[in-house]
Design a protein around this motif. Structure first.
Motif, PDB file in Angstrom:
ATOM      1  N   GLU A  47    -115.513  -3.780  54.638  1.00 16.24           N
ATOM      2  CA  GLU A  47    -114.273  -3.875  55.399  1.00 16.24           C
ATOM      3  C   GLU A  47    -113.205  -4.683  54.668  1.00 16.24           C
ATOM      4  OE1 GLU A  47    -115.761  -3.319  59.949  1.00 16.24           O
ATOM      5  OE2 GLU A  47    -115.599  -5.388  59.255  1.00 16.24           O
ATOM      6  N   SER A  48    -113.395  -4.857  53.381  1.00 19.76           N
ATOM      7  CA  SER A  48    -112.467  -5.668  52.592  1.00 19.76           C
ATOM      8  C   SER A  48    -111.045  -5.123  52.629  1.00 19.76           C
ATOM      9  CB  SER A  48    -112.949  -5.758  51.146  1.00 19.76           C
ATOM     10  OG  SER A  48    -114.239  -6.317  51.092  1.00 19.76           O
ATOM     11  N   HIS A  49    -110.915  -3.799  52.705  1.00 19.47           N
ATOM     12  CA  HIS A  49    -109.586  -3.187  52.701  1.00 19.47           C
ATOM     13  C   HIS A  49    -108.754  -3.594  53.920  1.00 19.47           C
ATOM     14  CE1 HIS A  49    -112.046  -0.518  55.199  1.00 19.47           C
ATOM     15  NE2 HIS A  49    -110.919  -0.177  55.798  1.00 19.47           N
ATOM     16  N   LYS A  50    -109.378  -4.160  54.944  1.00 18.91           N
ATOM     17  CA  LYS A  50    -108.668  -4.611  56.136  1.00 18.91           C
ATOM     18  C   LYS A  50    -108.122  -6.030  55.983  1.00 18.91           C
ATOM     19  CE  LYS A  50    -111.471  -1.952  59.409  1.00 18.91           C
ATOM     20  NZ  LYS A  50    -112.304  -2.066  60.630  1.00 18.91           N
ATOM     21  N   HIS A  51    -108.336  -6.629  54.820  1.00 17.32           N
ATOM     22  CA  HIS A  51    -107.982  -8.031  54.610  1.00 17.32           C
ATOM     23  C   HIS A  51    -107.065  -8.189  53.405  1.00 17.32           C
ATOM     24  CE1 HIS A  51    -110.895  -9.278  57.649  1.00 17.32           C
ATOM     25  NE2 HIS A  51    -111.613  -8.261  57.203  1.00 17.32           N
ATOM     26  N   SER A  52    -106.538  -9.380  53.260  1.00 14.77           N
ATOM     27  CA  SER A  52    -105.619  -9.679  52.159  1.00 14.77           C
ATOM     28  C   SER A  52    -106.403  -9.992  50.893  1.00 14.77           C
ATOM     29  CB  SER A  52    -104.717 -10.864  52.528  1.00 14.77           C
ATOM     30  OG  SER A  52    -103.926 -10.546  53.634  1.00 14.77           O
ATOM     31  N   VAL A  53    -106.940  -8.947  50.299  1.00 18.22           N
ATOM     32  CA  VAL A  53    -107.703  -9.088  49.060  1.00 18.22           C
ATOM     33  C   VAL A  53    -107.256  -7.993  48.092  1.00 18.22           C
ATOM     34  CG1 VAL A  53    -109.702 -10.156  50.178  1.00 18.22           C
ATOM     35  CG2 VAL A  53    -109.614  -7.678  49.947  1.00 18.22           C
ATOM     36  N   PRO A  54    -107.540  -8.154  46.812  1.00 15.13           N
ATOM     37  CA  PRO A  54    -107.156  -7.119  45.855  1.00 15.13           C
ATOM     38  C   PRO A  54    -107.858  -5.784  46.151  1.00 15.13           C
ATOM     39  CG  PRO A  54    -107.737  -9.154  44.717  1.00 15.13           C
ATOM     40  CD  PRO A  54    -108.120  -9.325  46.156  1.00 15.13           C
ATOM     41  N   PRO A  55    -107.253  -4.677  45.732  1.00 16.51           N
ATOM     42  CA  PRO A  55    -107.887  -3.363  45.919  1.00 16.51           C
ATOM     43  C   PRO A  55    -109.292  -3.331  45.321  1.00 16.51           C
ATOM     44  CG  PRO A  55    -105.652  -3.111  45.090  1.00 16.51           C
ATOM     45  CD  PRO A  55    -105.970  -4.586  45.045  1.00 16.51           C
ATOM     46  N   ASN A  56    -110.168  -2.579  45.949  1.00 15.95           N
ATOM     47  CA  ASN A  56    -111.560  -2.394  45.513  1.00 15.95           C
ATOM     48  C   ASN A  56    -112.409  -3.660  45.616  1.00 15.95           C
ATOM     49  OD1 ASN A  56    -111.067   0.377  44.849  1.00 15.95           O
ATOM     50  ND2 ASN A  56    -110.085  -0.339  42.976  1.00 15.95           N
ATOM     51  N   SER A  57    -111.978  -4.615  46.421  1.00 16.41           N
ATOM     52  CA  SER A  57    -112.766  -5.835  46.618  1.00 16.41           C
ATOM     53  C   SER A  57    -114.014  -5.535  47.429  1.00 16.41           C
ATOM     54  CB  SER A  57    -111.938  -6.891  47.353  1.00 16.41           C
ATOM     55  OG  SER A  57    -110.910  -7.376  46.534  1.00 16.41           O
ATOM     56  N   GLU A  58    -115.015  -6.365  47.260  1.00 18.17           N
ATOM     57  CA  GLU A  58    -116.246  -6.292  48.046  1.00 18.17           C
ATOM     58  C   GLU A  58    -116.556  -7.698  48.549  1.00 18.17           C
ATOM     59  OE1 GLU A  58    -119.192  -2.892  47.013  1.00 18.17           O
ATOM     60  OE2 GLU A  58    -118.916  -4.100  45.206  1.00 18.17           O
ATOM     61  N   THR A  59    -115.754  -8.143  49.515  1.00 15.53           N
ATOM     62  CA  THR A  59    -115.855  -9.509  50.008  1.00 15.53           C
ATOM     63  C   THR A  59    -116.107  -9.613  51.508  1.00 15.53           C
ATOM     64  OG1 THR A  59    -113.455  -9.555  50.246  1.00 15.53           O
ATOM     65  CG2 THR A  59    -114.361 -10.444  48.188  1.00 15.53           C
ATOM     66  N   HIS A  60    -115.792  -8.567  52.260  1.00 16.40           N
ATOM     67  CA  HIS A  60    -115.908  -8.569  53.713  1.00 16.40           C
ATOM     68  C   HIS A  60    -116.780  -7.389  54.141  1.00 16.40           C
ATOM     69  CE1 HIS A  60    -112.285 -10.893  52.938  1.00 16.40           C
ATOM     70  NE2 HIS A  60    -112.309 -11.342  54.188  1.00 16.40           N
ATOM     71  N   PHE A  61    -117.893  -7.692  54.813  1.00 10.52           N
ATOM     72  CA  PHE A  61    -118.827  -6.638  55.193  1.00 10.52           C
ATOM     73  C   PHE A  61    -119.213  -6.727  56.663  1.00 10.52           C
ATOM     74  CE2 PHE A  61    -119.364  -6.970  50.646  1.00 10.52           C
ATOM     75  CZ  PHE A  61    -119.432  -5.641  50.258  1.00 10.52           C
ATOM     76  N   LYS A  62    -119.515  -5.570  57.208  1.00  9.58           N
ATOM     77  CA  LYS A  62    -120.062  -5.460  58.566  1.00  9.58           C
ATOM     78  C   LYS A  62    -121.429  -4.810  58.429  1.00  9.58           C
ATOM     79  CE  LYS A  62    -119.296  -2.951  62.896  1.00  9.58           C
ATOM     80  NZ  LYS A  62    -118.327  -2.092  63.607  1.00  9.58           N
ATOM     81  N   VAL A  63    -122.440  -5.464  58.985  1.00 14.50           N
ATOM     82  CA  VAL A  63    -123.803  -4.946  58.940  1.00 14.50           C
ATOM     83  C   VAL A  63    -124.252  -4.630  60.364  1.00 14.50           C
ATOM     84  CG1 VAL A  63    -126.215  -5.489  58.415  1.00 14.50           C
ATOM     85  CG2 VAL A  63    -124.406  -6.254  56.866  1.00 14.50           C
ATOM     86  N   THR A  64    -124.677  -3.405  60.563  1.00 19.19           N
ATOM     87  CA  THR A  64    -125.308  -3.002  61.812  1.00 19.19           C
ATOM     88  C   THR A  64    -126.736  -2.607  61.463  1.00 19.19           C
ATOM     89  OG1 THR A  64    -123.207  -2.162  62.665  1.00 19.19           O
ATOM     90  CG2 THR A  64    -125.224  -1.422  63.780  1.00 19.19           C
TER      91      THR A  64
END
Length: 108
Positions: free
Chosen positions: A25-42
């Protein structure tokens, strides 16, 4: 290995999950494109039956400690962890993540 793949691999190897969804879900946040910093785990696993939510979260944090502690690693991790019975009772839908309300440190 990409961060999302590393998370998926570790979780699938550690838990007997009938459902495992790892969403970047990184694209929903103020991070550079293609970031992998915000995740949702179900995840739905019989391992969680009878376990308090805090114990479930602690198990995930321990398993993913490397990804959470590394510089440039996971910044946010939304966890939706269910026993099979809880998943059935939930209507088999995890909550939606809210949009980011914060800004970048670079914002004035």
């Amino acid at each position: 290995m990409k961060m999302q793949n590393a998370i998926e691999t570790k979780l699938s190897e550690a838990f007997n999950a009938s459902i495992l969804q790892v969403e970047n879900e990184s694209h929903k946040h103020s991070v550079p494109p293609n970031s992998e910093t915000h995740f949702k785990v179900t995840m739905v696993s019989p391992t969680f039956a009878g376990q308090m939510k805090v114990k479930r979260h602690q198990a995930i944090y321990q398993l993913l400690s490397e990804e959470l502690e590394m510089a440039g690693g996971v910044h946010a991790l939304a966890l939706h962890l269910y026993s099979p019975e809880e998943w059935d009772a939930s209507g088999q839908v995890a909550p939606s993540s809210p949009n980011c309300m914060g800004g970048s440190k670079a914002d004035s």
